[in-house]
Design an enzyme around this catalytic site. Structure first.
Site, PDB file in Angstrom:
ATOM      1  N   TRP A   1    -147.314  17.145  43.333  1.00  0.00           N
ATOM      2  CA  TRP A   1    -145.869  17.346  43.131  1.00  0.00           C
ATOM      3  C   TRP A   1    -145.580  17.243  41.623  1.00  0.00           C
ATOM      4  CZ3 TRP A   1    -147.572  17.372  47.827  1.00  0.00           C
ATOM      5  CH2 TRP A   1    -146.782  17.808  48.868  1.00  0.00           C
TER       6      TRP A   1
ATOM      7  N   ASP B   1    -136.282  23.450  47.979  1.00  0.00           N
ATOM      8  CA  ASP B   1    -137.269  23.523  49.064  1.00  0.00           C
ATOM      9  C   ASP B   1    -136.724  24.367  50.203  1.00  0.00           C
ATOM     10  OD1 ASP B   1    -135.306  21.560  49.552  1.00  0.00           O
ATOM     11  OD2 ASP B   1    -136.574  20.549  51.009  1.00  0.00           O
TER      12      ASP B   1
ATOM     13  N   GLU C   1    -141.101  26.703  56.999  1.00  0.00           N
ATOM     14  CA  GLU C   1    -141.686  25.460  56.495  1.00  0.00           C
ATOM     15  C   GLU C   1    -143.023  25.161  57.180  1.00  0.00           C
ATOM     16  OE1 GLU C   1    -139.075  22.127  57.032  1.00  0.00           O
ATOM     17  OE2 GLU C   1    -140.110  20.965  55.492  1.00  0.00           O
TER      18      GLU C   1
ATOM     19  N   GLU D   1    -130.983  18.655  52.444  1.00  0.00           N
ATOM     20  CA  GLU D   1    -131.970  18.503  51.385  1.00  0.00           C
ATOM     21  C   GLU D   1    -131.622  19.424  50.230  1.00  0.00           C
ATOM     22  OE1 GLU D   1    -136.508  17.411  51.644  1.00  0.00           O
ATOM     23  OE2 GLU D   1    -135.668  17.617  53.650  1.00  0.00           O
TER      24      GLU D   1
ATOM     25  N   ASP E   1    -143.293  22.346  46.000  1.00  0.00           N
ATOM     26  CA  ASP E   1    -142.858  23.649  46.497  1.00  0.00           C
ATOM     27  C   ASP E   1    -142.706  24.600  45.322  1.00  0.00           C
ATOM     28  OD1 ASP E   1    -141.989  21.336  48.022  1.00  0.00           O
ATOM     29  OD2 ASP E   1    -141.046  22.704  49.434  1.00  0.00           O
TER      30      ASP E   1
HETATM   31  C1  RAM Z   1    -139.761  17.946  52.595  1.00  0.00           C
HETATM   32  C2  RAM Z   1    -139.319  19.012  51.667  1.00  0.00           C
HETATM   33  C3  RAM Z   1    -140.378  19.624  50.804  1.00  0.00           C
HETATM   34  C4  RAM Z   1    -141.595  18.805  50.642  1.00  0.00           C
HETATM   35  C5  RAM Z   1    -141.342  17.364  50.910  1.00  0.00           C
HETATM   36  C6  RAM Z   1    -142.554  16.483  50.765  1.00  0.00           C
HETATM   37  O1  RAM Z   1    -138.691  17.060  52.772  1.00  0.00           O
HETATM   38  O2  RAM Z   1    -138.664  19.987  52.389  1.00  0.00           O
HETATM   39  O3  RAM Z   1    -140.757  20.893  51.246  1.00  0.00           O
HETATM   40  O4  RAM Z   1    -142.081  19.011  49.348  1.00  0.00           O
HETATM   41  O5  RAM Z   1    -140.855  17.193  52.194  1.00  0.00           O
END
Ligand code: RAM
Length: 924
Positions: free
Chosen positions: A568, A503, A778, A509, A516
């Protein structure tokens, strides 16, 4: 007549006559040979290959007389000397077909270590035979656990109880070594190696490879990848030494959010099997076993993916991977058997490498610190050449952006410390780069260097690291910001294809978030040669599926929360289907079909009367949500039901492509039933009812085909109204955004899509570019010049999801799309529109390079296209069709290469054979 012929001519004439009457005779090979031979998902001559039943692909050359293929023959042998006439592994014989991609090997299953040689010839449209291609080769890795005679080895790195930034157990990097003596000279040597962790290996003081953090990241409890190296040239006669550094990596380091997992992880280990064939034909093996020695007192003190690496040059152990080193103070390693439960399989895509070097563009000095700016957000490590004094510790910090006051912005790294330390053992310029960590950054801040020296740009070079793939396409236009968007998409790809699709690359993370991945996969396929990357990750997805069909949020699953999310988990149906469309390879469908079915079943298990309660992240990060929630305003149940129908539909399409008629019927029926339930529950006359009316609810309904025919036009009207209410701006998050262009394009609203794409104000793609973005962010407003950083800490400045638009840029702005899976037929249908005056793209399809390049000059529209051999293109030229169409500067007339198949008031539609063409028309 005979009299006039000399003997040689007579023999030729005889030969020709006989050849005409007997098909077994050798044909005269007059046309150029096939090019770009690859196996399976695009491997060229691989070593340590994974697939014992590969597929073969090649491209026809761009050459006089070669339009298409009418037949082929593949020959496969265990030695190049046997080719082409004595192929001992497989001879496909002459097959009458145009198929030049993904031909399945049908010989005996290949074995571990096997060396395979192959070549191909084809017959063109006039049945003329080509020359045989060059001989290509591949060699298999160790395919089975019982090929491994070595044992896992390692030190007990838990007992030191070193604690990390979150009180997590840190496993200090281990240095493992062994000396051995050979009595014979080596003819060939293969090293098979892997780690529970990450490794770097040297033999006799020389690096075996430039791989970064091998073996990579898979669901380790299921499968660990192994790597094969040809080390023939590194082995010496007599005494030899091997040394392997092993660090925690993804396997035993801090990853995700589960504290219990961090403290529980197994200590890093390494598996090493060096197989030697001696010049006298004898064989020897050097294995990881209890004869190895190890230490954790080497220079890399700690190395964690999130937190960074600490190096103490005082602890360097010169020559430790050579025979000149004495390891008597080192410990003996512990050994652990290779068990059957974790499959050891050759890596099925490329390792990460340092691919690009970025030079520092600017330096900001401040109170003994120096900030190095690459003017490009990137992922990898810095290569440091910094003057230091003995005993000084250099601190190396990273940031994606500076705060408006010039301070380092690291809040968005959250708990990831992302800091390196280097302690100098002497005065002078150090040269160092961290080895077992990586960072996402634009800025590197140094402190603790020799301040008597003036910081200079050559102190820091950015090494951009990603899985070793090449670019696969180019896109450009007359619009600077659109070009910047293309660049941001490509940098998002480079930054988040670090062995798995991540991501984000910088904060705590860096995980394989499934949504994504599914939204960005199609755009990535245009920009880079990433088929093997995705096919490999899809194997991890399959291995991460629970028995009840659930697909976790992230793959590999390090969150262990048994939770799923609509949009997802659907990565398991969407990615294989989209990749099939781009490649035409049914293998990706075959491999994933059972997983798709399992996922549809899981969807079913969380529905009542076909309405889903799956929920979770919904239209993640939708801008300006009325409820103020990251999950946006669109109903979760609506989203869940829509994806249930969509996944059932894609499973049905997959069944159909695979010729599974009964299953096609079954899944198509599920799709229809769920679509029906969806419409009844959430729509009335094409208008959303009972739940929040959002752009995304209309987009889902229209993109996934969930409405009855008579209500579609109304739904579109309401979608347009919602967009107009938002002042012609998008209000879509991760799930809705990629559907915007799909729906607006399919419903004839390209002008509006152009409007949304070229919007400069929030929320839009160009908004972030106006705020200085060099990657995809993001959030549409991760940063703004006016308000600074978004207040939320979840604020990555390198998050590829919204880069999904790249697919539309290629397919419609430049105009290259597959009309049939794999581009056997290609649609070239650009949409020239203001504010653009030109655009062009090229793409390496499985058949070769296709390109489309257009320009508007006054009322003239010029389009140049290249159509690769063995394909046909449908070229759609928007024009005032009352005026003439020119081909290569003369009035167009049907000919053997180009035929006008349709003319309506807005467009000429042509069927075009392989070649290069220049069209010109008048615009309306
Ligand atoms: C965030 C991640 C990602 C997303 C989730 C739900 O933590 O970066 O982009 O898919 O949330």
């Amino acid at each position: 007549m005979l009299k006039k012929m000399n003997f040689k001519h007579f023999i030729y004439a005889l030969y020709a006559t006989v050849c005409l009457s007997f098909t077994s005779c050798k044909e005269q090979a007059t046309i150029a040979e096939a090019k770009k031979l690859t196996i399976s998902e695009g491997f060229e001559n691989p070593l340590g290959f994974y697939d014992k039943m590969p597929t073969f692909s090649w491209q026809l050359p761009v050459s006089e007389g070669v339009l298409s293929q009418s037949a082929y023959q593949i020959v496969v042998a265990s030695s190049p000397d046997l080719l082409p006439d004595h192929a001992d592994l497989w001879n496909s014989k002459k097959q009458q077909t145009a198929q030049s991609t993904w031909i399945k090997y049908e010989g005996a299953a290949l074995q571990s270590r096997q060396k395979v040689y192959w070549q191909v010839k084809y017959w063109n449209q006039d049945k003329q035979a080509s020359k045989w291609s060059e001989i290509n080769h591949f060699e298999l890795g160790l395919l089975n656990n019982n090929d491994w005679k070595a044992k896992w080895i390692g030190l007990d790195t838990k007992k030191e109880k070193v604690l990390g930034s979150q009180n997590n157990i840190i496993h200090r990097p281990q240095y493992l070594r062994k000396g051995f003596k050979l009595s014979n000279d080596v003819a060939s040597a293969r090293l098979y190696i892997t780690a529970k962790g990450v490794f770097d290996v040297a033999i006799n003081g020389k690096d075996v490879s430039d791989d970064v953090m091998p073996p990579g990241y898979t669901p380790y409890k299921e499968r660990i990848e192994t790597i094969t190296y040809d080390v023939t040239n590194l082995i010496e006669p007599g005494e030899n030494t091997v040394g392997v550094e092993v660090a925690a990596g993804w396997h035993s380091g801090r990853l995700g959010w589960m504290e219990s997992y961090w403290s529980d992880t197994e200590t890093p280990k390494m598996l090493f099997q060096l197989e030697l064939i001696m010049k006298d034909g004898s064989k020897e093996m050097i294995l990881s076993d209890d004869t190895w020695k190890g230490t954790t007192s080497g220079p890399i003190r700690v190395s964690e993916i999130y937190d960074g690496e600490t190096y103490d040059a005082n602890l360097e152990m010169p020559n430790w991977t050579t025979t000149k080193f004495d390891d008597k103070t080192w410990e003996s390693v512990k050994t652990f058997p290779v068990t059957e439960d974790i499959r050891l399989e050759p890596k099925r895509h490329t390792t990460v490498k340092s691919k690009i070097e970025l030079a520092t563009k600017a330096i900001i000095e401040k109170d003994g610190t120096a900030i190095f700016d690459f003017q490009q957000n990137m992922v990898g490590v810095p290569l440091l050449k910094v003057p230091m004094k003995k005993g000084q510790t250099l601190k190396v910090r990273f940031a994606e952006k500076l705060s408006p006051d010039g301070s380092f912005y690291t809040e968005n790294y959250r708990s990831a410390e992302s800091t390196n330390y280097y302690t100098a053992s002497k005065d002078g310029v150090i040269e160092w780069m961290p080895k077992f960590t990586f960072h996402g950054f634009q800025y590197v801040e140094l402190s603790g260097f020799d301040t008597s020296k003036k910081p200079s740009k050559d102190w820091v070079t950015g090494l951009v690291q990603y899985s070793d793939f090449e670019e696969n396409g180019t896109f450009t236009s007359s619009h600077e910001k659109l070009n910047q968007l293309q660049s941001n998409i490509v940098w998002g790809l480079r930054g988040n294809f670090f062995d798995i699709p991540t991501d984000c690359p910088q904060r705590d993370e860096r995980m394989g978030w499934t949504a994504d991945a599914q939204v960005f996969a199609p755009a990535s396929m245009f920009n880079a040669d990433v088929y093997k990357f995705w096919a490999s990750w899809m194997q991890s997805v399959r291995e991460s599926q629970s028995d009840n069909g659930a697909i976790p949020w992230v793959v590999p699953d390090v969150l262990f929360n048994n939770k799923v999310s609509a949009g997802w988990g659907d990565a398991c149906t969407i990615i294989p289907w989209k990749i099939y469309l781009k490649t035409g390879d049914k293998e990706i469908l075959e491999e994933n079909f059972e997983t798709m079915k399992g996922w549809v079943k899981y969807h079913e298990s969380v529905t009542k009367n076909n309405i889903s309660s799956m929920g979770f992240f919904a239209d993640w990060l939708q801008p300006l949500p009325e409820n103020g929630d990251n999950k946006g305003d669109t109903s979760k149940s609506l989203i869940g039901t829509a994806f249930f129908a969509h996944s059932a539909n894609l499973t049905a399409k997959t069944a159909k492509a695979l010729g599974k008629t009964e299953e096609f019927k079954k899944y198509n029926a599920i799709y229809k039933t769920v679509a029906n339930a969806f419409e009844n529950k959430f729509f009335e006359n094409g208008k959303v009812k009972d739940v929040a009316e959002t752009q995304t609810s209309y987009l889902l309904a229209l993109a996934f085909g969930l409405l009855s025919e008579e209500h579609k036009a109304n739904a579109k009207k309401h979608l347009l109204r919602k967009i107009a209410e938002a002042d012609n701006h998008l209000r879509t998050g991760f799930l809705g955004t990629p559907l915007l262009y799909e729906v607006l394009d399919a419903t004839g609203e390209i002008d509006l899509m152009y409007k949304l794409l070229f919007n400069e104000t929030y929320p839009s793609w160009f908004y972030s570019i106006n705020q200085g973005a060099t990657t995809i962010w993001e959030r549409w407003n991760s940063y703004s010049k006016k308000d600074g950083f978004n207040a939320q800490k979840m604020n990555s400045l390198n998050h590829y999801a919204y880069g999904a638009i790249g697919e539309w840029m290629y397919e419609r702005i430049a105009g290259i799309a597959p009309l049939e899976a794999g581009y056997k037929t290609i649609r070239i249908a650009p949409v020239p529109k203001e504010p653009l005056t030109s655009s062009s793209a090229s793409l390496n399809t499985p058949y070769g390079n296709v390109s489309s390049s257009w320009e508007i000059k006054g009322s003239d529209f010029k389009l140049e296209v290249v159509v690769p051999p063995n394909t046909t293109a449908k070229v759609v030229i928007l024009a005032n069709t009352k005026q003439a169409l020119l081909l290569n500067d003369t009035n167009f007339k049907d000919n053997s290469n180009v035929k006008l198949t349709n003319t309506d008031k807005d467009a000429f539609v042509l069927e075009v054979q392989p070649g290069t063409y220049s069209f010109q028309s008048k615009l309306k």
